[in-house]
Design a protein around this motif. Structure first.
Motif, PDB file in Angstrom:
ATOM      1  N   ASN A   3     -66.257   0.725 -34.959  1.00  0.00           N
ATOM      2  CA  ASN A   3     -66.416   1.849 -34.963  1.00  0.00           C
ATOM      3  C   ASN A   3     -66.626   2.728 -33.944  1.00  0.00           C
ATOM      4  O   ASN A   3     -66.062   3.938 -34.123  1.00  0.00           O
ATOM      5  CB  ASN A   3     -67.904   1.898 -35.939  1.00  0.00           C
ATOM      6  CG  ASN A   3     -67.742   1.321 -37.283  1.00  0.00           C
ATOM      7  OD1 ASN A   3     -66.937   1.386 -38.120  1.00  0.00           O
ATOM      8  ND2 ASN A   3     -69.131   0.641 -37.687  1.00  0.00           N
ATOM      9  N   PHE A   4     -66.755   2.223 -33.068  1.00  0.00           N
ATOM     10  CA  PHE A   4     -66.835   3.111 -31.671  1.00  0.00           C
ATOM     11  C   PHE A   4     -65.329   3.539 -31.212  1.00  0.00           C
ATOM     12  O   PHE A   4     -64.963   4.598 -30.930  1.00  0.00           O
ATOM     13  CB  PHE A   4     -67.500   2.745 -30.371  1.00  0.00           C
ATOM     14  CG  PHE A   4     -69.078   2.659 -30.718  1.00  0.00           C
ATOM     15  CD1 PHE A   4     -69.605   3.723 -30.976  1.00  0.00           C
ATOM     16  CD2 PHE A   4     -69.736   1.445 -30.390  1.00  0.00           C
ATOM     17  CE1 PHE A   4     -71.075   3.926 -31.057  1.00  0.00           C
ATOM     18  CE2 PHE A   4     -71.275   1.554 -30.523  1.00  0.00           C
ATOM     19  CZ  PHE A   4     -71.566   2.944 -30.861  1.00  0.00           C
ATOM     20  N   VAL A   5     -64.506   2.443 -31.352  1.00  0.00           N
ATOM     21  CA  VAL A   5     -63.040   2.679 -31.204  1.00  0.00           C
ATOM     22  C   VAL A   5     -62.416   3.612 -31.970  1.00  0.00           C
ATOM     23  O   VAL A   5     -61.559   4.427 -31.656  1.00  0.00           O
ATOM     24  CB  VAL A   5     -62.370   1.102 -30.963  1.00  0.00           C
ATOM     25  CG1 VAL A   5     -60.884   1.352 -31.066  1.00  0.00           C
ATOM     26  CG2 VAL A   5     -62.873   0.204 -29.958  1.00  0.00           C
ATOM     27  N   ARG A   6     -62.869   3.580 -33.174  1.00  0.00           N
ATOM     28  CA  ARG A   6     -62.266   4.326 -34.206  1.00  0.00           C
ATOM     29  C   ARG A   6     -62.828   5.825 -34.268  1.00  0.00           C
ATOM     30  O   ARG A   6     -61.872   6.732 -34.143  1.00  0.00           O
ATOM     31  CB  ARG A   6     -62.622   3.791 -35.867  1.00  0.00           C
ATOM     32  CG  ARG A   6     -61.850   4.251 -36.899  1.00  0.00           C
ATOM     33  CD  ARG A   6     -62.084   3.796 -38.138  1.00  0.00           C
ATOM     34  NE  ARG A   6     -62.175   2.375 -38.236  1.00  0.00           N
ATOM     35  CZ  ARG A   6     -63.196   1.661 -38.615  1.00  0.00           C
ATOM     36  NH1 ARG A   6     -64.567   2.349 -39.156  1.00  0.00           N
ATOM     37  NH2 ARG A   6     -63.271   0.319 -38.381  1.00  0.00           N
ATOM     38  N   ALA A   7     -64.051   5.927 -33.805  1.00  0.00           N
ATOM     39  CA  ALA A   7     -64.487   7.449 -33.513  1.00  0.00           C
ATOM     40  C   ALA A   7     -63.736   8.107 -32.253  1.00  0.00           C
ATOM     41  O   ALA A   7     -63.445   9.102 -32.090  1.00  0.00           O
ATOM     42  CB  ALA A   7     -66.116   7.123 -33.277  1.00  0.00           C
ATOM     43  N   LEU A  61     -78.647 -14.448 -33.202  1.00  0.00           N
ATOM     44  CA  LEU A  61     -77.689 -14.260 -34.347  1.00  0.00           C
ATOM     45  C   LEU A  61     -77.385 -12.949 -34.509  1.00  0.00           C
ATOM     46  O   LEU A  61     -76.075 -12.697 -35.143  1.00  0.00           O
ATOM     47  CB  LEU A  61     -78.271 -14.987 -35.624  1.00  0.00           C
ATOM     48  CG  LEU A  61     -78.568 -16.656 -35.514  1.00  0.00           C
ATOM     49  CD1 LEU A  61     -79.556 -17.037 -36.631  1.00  0.00           C
ATOM     50  CD2 LEU A  61     -77.349 -17.261 -35.480  1.00  0.00           C
ATOM     51  N   VAL A  62     -78.162 -11.957 -34.706  1.00  0.00           N
ATOM     52  CA  VAL A  62     -78.084 -10.745 -35.145  1.00  0.00           C
ATOM     53  C   VAL A  62     -77.342  -9.776 -34.053  1.00  0.00           C
ATOM     54  O   VAL A  62     -76.366  -9.009 -34.603  1.00  0.00           O
ATOM     55  CB  VAL A  62     -79.387  -9.997 -35.549  1.00  0.00           C
ATOM     56  CG1 VAL A  62     -79.378  -8.652 -35.932  1.00  0.00           C
ATOM     57  CG2 VAL A  62     -79.953 -10.899 -36.783  1.00  0.00           C
ATOM     58  N   LEU A  63     -77.639  -9.781 -32.901  1.00  0.00           N
ATOM     59  CA  LEU A  63     -77.106  -8.881 -31.937  1.00  0.00           C
ATOM     60  C   LEU A  63     -75.503  -9.057 -32.112  1.00  0.00           C
ATOM     61  O   LEU A  63     -74.862  -8.085 -31.964  1.00  0.00           O
ATOM     62  CB  LEU A  63     -77.661  -9.232 -30.426  1.00  0.00           C
ATOM     63  CG  LEU A  63     -78.890  -8.503 -30.312  1.00  0.00           C
ATOM     64  CD1 LEU A  63     -79.577  -8.916 -29.073  1.00  0.00           C
ATOM     65  CD2 LEU A  63     -78.769  -6.918 -30.380  1.00  0.00           C
ATOM     66  N   PRO A  64     -74.921 -10.306 -31.902  1.00  0.00           N
ATOM     67  CA  PRO A  64     -73.390 -10.422 -31.903  1.00  0.00           C
ATOM     68  C   PRO A  64     -72.960  -9.818 -33.267  1.00  0.00           C
ATOM     69  O   PRO A  64     -71.661  -9.159 -33.195  1.00  0.00           O
ATOM     70  CB  PRO A  64     -73.058 -11.957 -31.778  1.00  0.00           C
ATOM     71  CG  PRO A  64     -74.383 -12.451 -31.143  1.00  0.00           C
ATOM     72  CD  PRO A  64     -75.363 -11.617 -31.696  1.00  0.00           C
ATOM     73  N   LEU A  65     -73.611 -10.103 -34.282  1.00  0.00           N
ATOM     74  CA  LEU A  65     -73.126  -9.273 -35.835  1.00  0.00           C
ATOM     75  C   LEU A  65     -73.135  -7.713 -35.414  1.00  0.00           C
ATOM     76  O   LEU A  65     -72.127  -7.215 -36.021  1.00  0.00           O
ATOM     77  CB  LEU A  65     -74.003  -9.899 -36.816  1.00  0.00           C
ATOM     78  CG  LEU A  65     -73.759  -9.339 -38.057  1.00  0.00           C
ATOM     79  CD1 LEU A  65     -72.310  -9.801 -38.550  1.00  0.00           C
ATOM     80  CD2 LEU A  65     -74.866  -9.814 -39.251  1.00  0.00           C
ATOM     81  N   LEU A  66     -74.192  -7.429 -35.068  1.00  0.00           N
ATOM     82  CA  LEU A  66     -74.284  -5.798 -34.887  1.00  0.00           C
ATOM     83  C   LEU A  66     -73.194  -5.393 -33.824  1.00  0.00           C
ATOM     84  O   LEU A  66     -72.478  -4.081 -34.057  1.00  0.00           O
ATOM     85  CB  LEU A  66     -75.430  -5.449 -34.365  1.00  0.00           C
ATOM     86  CG  LEU A  66     -76.784  -5.443 -35.213  1.00  0.00           C
ATOM     87  CD1 LEU A  66     -77.969  -5.401 -34.569  1.00  0.00           C
ATOM     88  CD2 LEU A  66     -76.577  -4.619 -36.433  1.00  0.00           C
TER      89      LEU A  66
END
Length: 159
Positions: A93-97, A81-86
């Motif tokens: 954010n990586f693309v924006r950076a 559940l959590v890994l896809p959310l992360l």
């Protein structure tokens, strides 16, 4: 009178080592290492559970094995559940950076080009608005500046 010989007793049961490892790995999987320790916790828990059942009372640790199984399965469920959310949060954010870094590199290149143009115009006594020799300005840069976004730079006139 002689005392009767004591009845032979069986040695006290030992804790199953795999059950202990299962619980330790299960707790670690809930705290920090998720899938890296959750899967071994579940495997150790199942193996320990079956060894304890086959040992006919020589091994203990049902509760430890059960605790390792539960924590391991909970950690696997949370990982699913959590890994896809992360990832959904991190990838944009990586693309924006990366885009911001390319923009900053482009701005830095434009500043270098502008500085070289000013130096060239001062050396050749050119006025604002006059044509510029891109080859000579490129020699002042001592490197070929390439746009990180794949575009091209135009030098334009002086000023």
């Amino acid at each position: 009178m002689t005392e009767p010989a004591p009845a032979p007793t069986s040695p006290p049961p030992k804790n199953c080592g795999l059950a202990i490892w299962s619980l330790v790995l299960g707790i670690l999987s809930l705290t920090c290492f998720w899938l890296l320790t959750a899967i071994p916790a579940v495997i150790c828990g199942h193996v320990a559970w079956s060894r304890i059942k086959r040992s006919a009372g020589a091994l203990e640790g049902n509760g430890l094995a059960l605790g390792g199984l539960i924590t391991g399965y909970i950690s696997i469920a949370l990982s699913i559940l959590v890994l896809p959310l992360l990832l959904a949060i991190a990838v944009p954010n990586f693309v924006r950076a990366r885009d911001a870094a390319m923009k900053n590199a482009c701005i830095n290149n434009l500043r270098q080009i502008e500085g070289a143009k000013e130096q060239w115009s001062l050396e050749h006594k050119k006025q604002t608005g006059e044509a510029i020799n891109e080859a000579e300005v490129s020699q002042l840069l001592r490197q070929t500046l390439a746009c990180p976004g794949g575009g091209t730079y135009t030098y334009g006139a002086v000023g």
